[in-house]
Design an enzyme around this catalytic site. Sequence first.
Site, mmCIF file in Angstrom:
data_model
loop_
_atom_site.group_PDB
_atom_site.id
_atom_site.type_symbol
_atom_site.label_atom_id
_atom_site.label_comp_id
_atom_site.label_asym_id
_atom_site.label_seq_id
_atom_site.Cartn_x
_atom_site.Cartn_y
_atom_site.Cartn_z
ATOM 1 N N ASP A 64 22.207 32.875 -0.472
ATOM 2 C CA ASP A 64 20.922 32.763 0.243
ATOM 3 C C ASP A 64 20.909 31.449 1.018
ATOM 4 O O ASP A 64 21.684 30.534 0.712
ATOM 5 C CB ASP A 64 19.771 32.800 -0.787
ATOM 6 C CG ASP A 64 18.469 33.313 -0.173
ATOM 7 O OD1 ASP A 64 18.405 33.481 1.063
ATOM 8 O OD2 ASP A 64 17.510 33.535 -0.937
ATOM 9 N N ARG A 99 7.733 39.518 -0.757
ATOM 10 C CA ARG A 99 7.154 38.310 -1.356
ATOM 11 C C ARG A 99 5.689 38.539 -1.695
ATOM 12 O O ARG A 99 4.905 38.946 -0.853
ATOM 13 C CB ARG A 99 7.320 37.118 -0.400
ATOM 14 C CG ARG A 99 6.885 35.810 -1.025
ATOM 15 C CD ARG A 99 7.386 34.595 -0.284
ATOM 16 N NE ARG A 99 8.775 34.238 -0.561
ATOM 17 C CZ ARG A 99 9.230 33.727 -1.691
ATOM 18 N NH1 ARG A 99 8.402 33.511 -2.704
ATOM 19 N NH2 ARG A 99 10.502 33.429 -1.832
ATOM 20 N N ARG A 157 9.762 27.096 7.156
ATOM 21 C CA ARG A 157 9.581 28.507 6.787
ATOM 22 C C ARG A 157 8.304 29.122 7.354
ATOM 23 O O ARG A 157 8.228 30.314 7.556
ATOM 24 C CB ARG A 157 9.647 28.669 5.262
ATOM 25 C CG ARG A 157 11.088 28.716 4.790
ATOM 26 C CD ARG A 157 11.209 28.856 3.297
ATOM 27 N NE ARG A 157 10.940 27.608 2.620
ATOM 28 C CZ ARG A 157 10.947 27.474 1.297
ATOM 29 N NH1 ARG A 157 11.172 28.500 0.542
ATOM 30 N NH2 ARG A 157 10.716 26.289 0.748
ATOM 31 N N GLN A 158 7.273 28.285 7.620
ATOM 32 C CA GLN A 158 6.057 28.837 8.262
ATOM 33 C C GLN A 158 6.292 28.759 9.762
ATOM 34 O O GLN A 158 6.018 27.746 10.410
ATOM 35 C CB GLN A 158 4.819 28.027 7.838
ATOM 36 C CG GLN A 158 3.534 28.434 8.538
ATOM 37 C CD GLN A 158 2.647 29.374 7.736
ATOM 38 O OE1 GLN A 158 2.882 29.597 6.557
ATOM 39 N NE2 GLN A 158 1.635 29.943 8.372
ATOM 40 N N ASP A 198 17.826 39.342 0.470
ATOM 41 C CA ASP A 198 16.929 40.009 1.419
ATOM 42 C C ASP A 198 17.645 40.141 2.757
ATOM 43 O O ASP A 198 18.724 39.570 2.965
ATOM 44 C CB ASP A 198 15.594 39.247 1.566
ATOM 45 C CG ASP A 198 15.778 37.804 1.961
ATOM 46 O OD1 ASP A 198 16.722 37.511 2.720
ATOM 47 O OD2 ASP A 198 14.992 36.952 1.515
ATOM 48 N N ASP A 245 0.817 -1.228 0.000
ATOM 49 C CA ASP A 245 0.000 0.000 0.000
ATOM 50 C C ASP A 245 0.845 1.271 0.000
ATOM 51 O O ASP A 245 0.324 2.375 0.112
ATOM 52 C CB ASP A 245 -0.952 0.019 1.202
ATOM 53 C CG ASP A 245 -0.203 -0.087 2.527
ATOM 54 O OD1 ASP A 245 1.049 -0.123 2.512
ATOM 55 O OD2 ASP A 245 -0.861 -0.120 3.578
ATOM 56 N N GLY A 246 2.171 1.127 -0.120
ATOM 57 C CA GLY A 246 3.042 2.297 -0.205
ATOM 58 C C GLY A 246 3.665 2.708 1.114
ATOM 59 O O GLY A 246 4.531 3.589 1.155
ATOM 60 N N GLU A 247 3.214 2.097 2.210
ATOM 61 C CA GLU A 247 3.805 2.461 3.499
ATOM 62 C C GLU A 247 5.267 2.023 3.553
ATOM 63 O O GLU A 247 5.673 1.051 2.909
ATOM 64 C CB GLU A 247 3.011 1.821 4.648
ATOM 65 C CG GLU A 247 1.643 2.469 4.805
ATOM 66 C CD GLU A 247 0.854 1.901 5.974
ATOM 67 O OE1 GLU A 247 1.308 0.932 6.625
ATOM 68 O OE2 GLU A 247 -0.258 2.420 6.227
ATOM 69 N N LYS A 261 13.580 42.560 -0.385
ATOM 70 C CA LYS A 261 12.641 41.688 -1.117
ATOM 71 C C LYS A 261 11.247 41.748 -0.503
ATOM 72 O O LYS A 261 11.101 41.768 0.715
ATOM 73 C CB LYS A 261 13.159 40.251 -1.043
ATOM 74 C CG LYS A 261 12.261 39.231 -1.714
ATOM 75 C CD LYS A 261 12.896 37.862 -1.740
ATOM 76 C CE LYS A 261 12.649 37.082 -0.473
ATOM 77 N NZ LYS A 261 13.225 35.737 -0.510
HETATM 78 C C1 R5P Z 1 13.287 33.295 2.079
HETATM 79 O O1 R5P Z 1 13.202 34.092 3.008
HETATM 80 C C2 R5P Z 1 14.508 32.486 1.814
HETATM 81 O O2 R5P Z 1 15.615 33.018 2.413
HETATM 82 C C3 R5P Z 1 14.758 32.324 0.333
HETATM 83 O O3 R5P Z 1 15.066 33.598 -0.223
HETATM 84 C C4 R5P Z 1 13.554 31.767 -0.360
HETATM 85 O O4 R5P Z 1 13.114 30.615 0.281
HETATM 86 C C5 R5P Z 1 13.892 31.448 -1.802
HETATM 87 O O5 R5P Z 1 12.749 30.900 -2.402
HETATM 88 P P1 R5P Z 1 12.556 30.963 -3.967
HETATM 89 O O6 R5P Z 1 13.760 30.339 -4.594
HETATM 90 O O7 R5P Z 1 11.300 30.162 -4.191
HETATM 91 O O8 R5P Z 1 12.365 32.386 -4.347
#
Ligand code: R5P
Length: 296
Positions: free
Chosen positions: A220, A196, A97-98, A171, A39-41, A194
């Site tokens: 980055d 978003r 990131r969240q 950023d 089943d993919g597990e 930056k």
């Molecule tokens: C955001 O704050 C991170 O530092 C990166 O700049 C971001 O995750 C880059 O994402 P993407 O390549 O989708 O623009």
Amino acid sequence: MDKTTATIVCTQSSQVLATRLAEKLTLSLTPVIRRRFPDGEIYIQIEFSPLSTHTCEKVVLIGSTLTSDDIVELLLLIDACVEKEIILVLPYMGYARQDQRFNPGESISARAIAQTLGARVSQVITVNIHKETVLSDFRVPARNVSLATEIATHIKTVISADAKPLLLAPDKGALGLIQRVAMQCNYEYDYLSKKRISGEEVIIESKAIPVAGRELVIIDDIISTGGTLATSATMLIAQGASLIHAVCVHGVFIQGAYARLKQCGIGHLCSSDTIESAGSGYSAAPAIAQAIREIL
Ligand code: R5P
């Protein structure tokens, strides 16, 4: 370090980095059997040797969590090692990131994942985690290592010092990282602003940076869709930059980002091996090994 009492175990996604780490620390890398049920597990079995089953007290468990399956594999490996002291290494931590609730009803995914993965381990090591405030959500001692030294060394290897490249953070969030890199390369640095708009779209505000005729290196923590890098590069080329390179820690490179970025004229483009790919141009192993030496 007592090499008989510690071993490394890794997920499928971090096998190259784990091998490099084992070499650096001269620790064994214990094999893992992986299968899928119909089943993919996921099924895993760690092949501890009969001797190490009893004598090995500590496990350095290493696994980046780029996909949901990576998270499940890590949870299963934690469960399989539960009698031992586990040092969990998350080279790339997905869902990080969240880290706050922007709208009612949203989950704080960084906290959810950190609390789940931290529940049955004794320590956690992350690498250039998006925000260090997340470390407290693991609820066990957690530390973040930076690859600034590795990035500086890599830049000095692939870009001629005669070019005197200008280092640029896309950023303000990447400013801390770029300052540490610049300090070790002795190159000038600056940062862009930056905003978003969506997961794919960003606006880079125009800023008076003397880039005309210069080689630039954009640094980055993450390249995901490549939107941030592509938008920054387009603006900087329009301002007269002669060549743009890019180095990041975590090369997620979704939706064909690596190929797209190369085609739109980025010179040298690479990430570390926190996410293993052909675009991994330098390794996180030295920095992680140093952090583990300080723990073991
Ligand atoms: C955001 O704050 C991170 O530092 C990166 O700049 C971001 O995750 C880059 O994402 P993407 O390549 O989708 O623009």
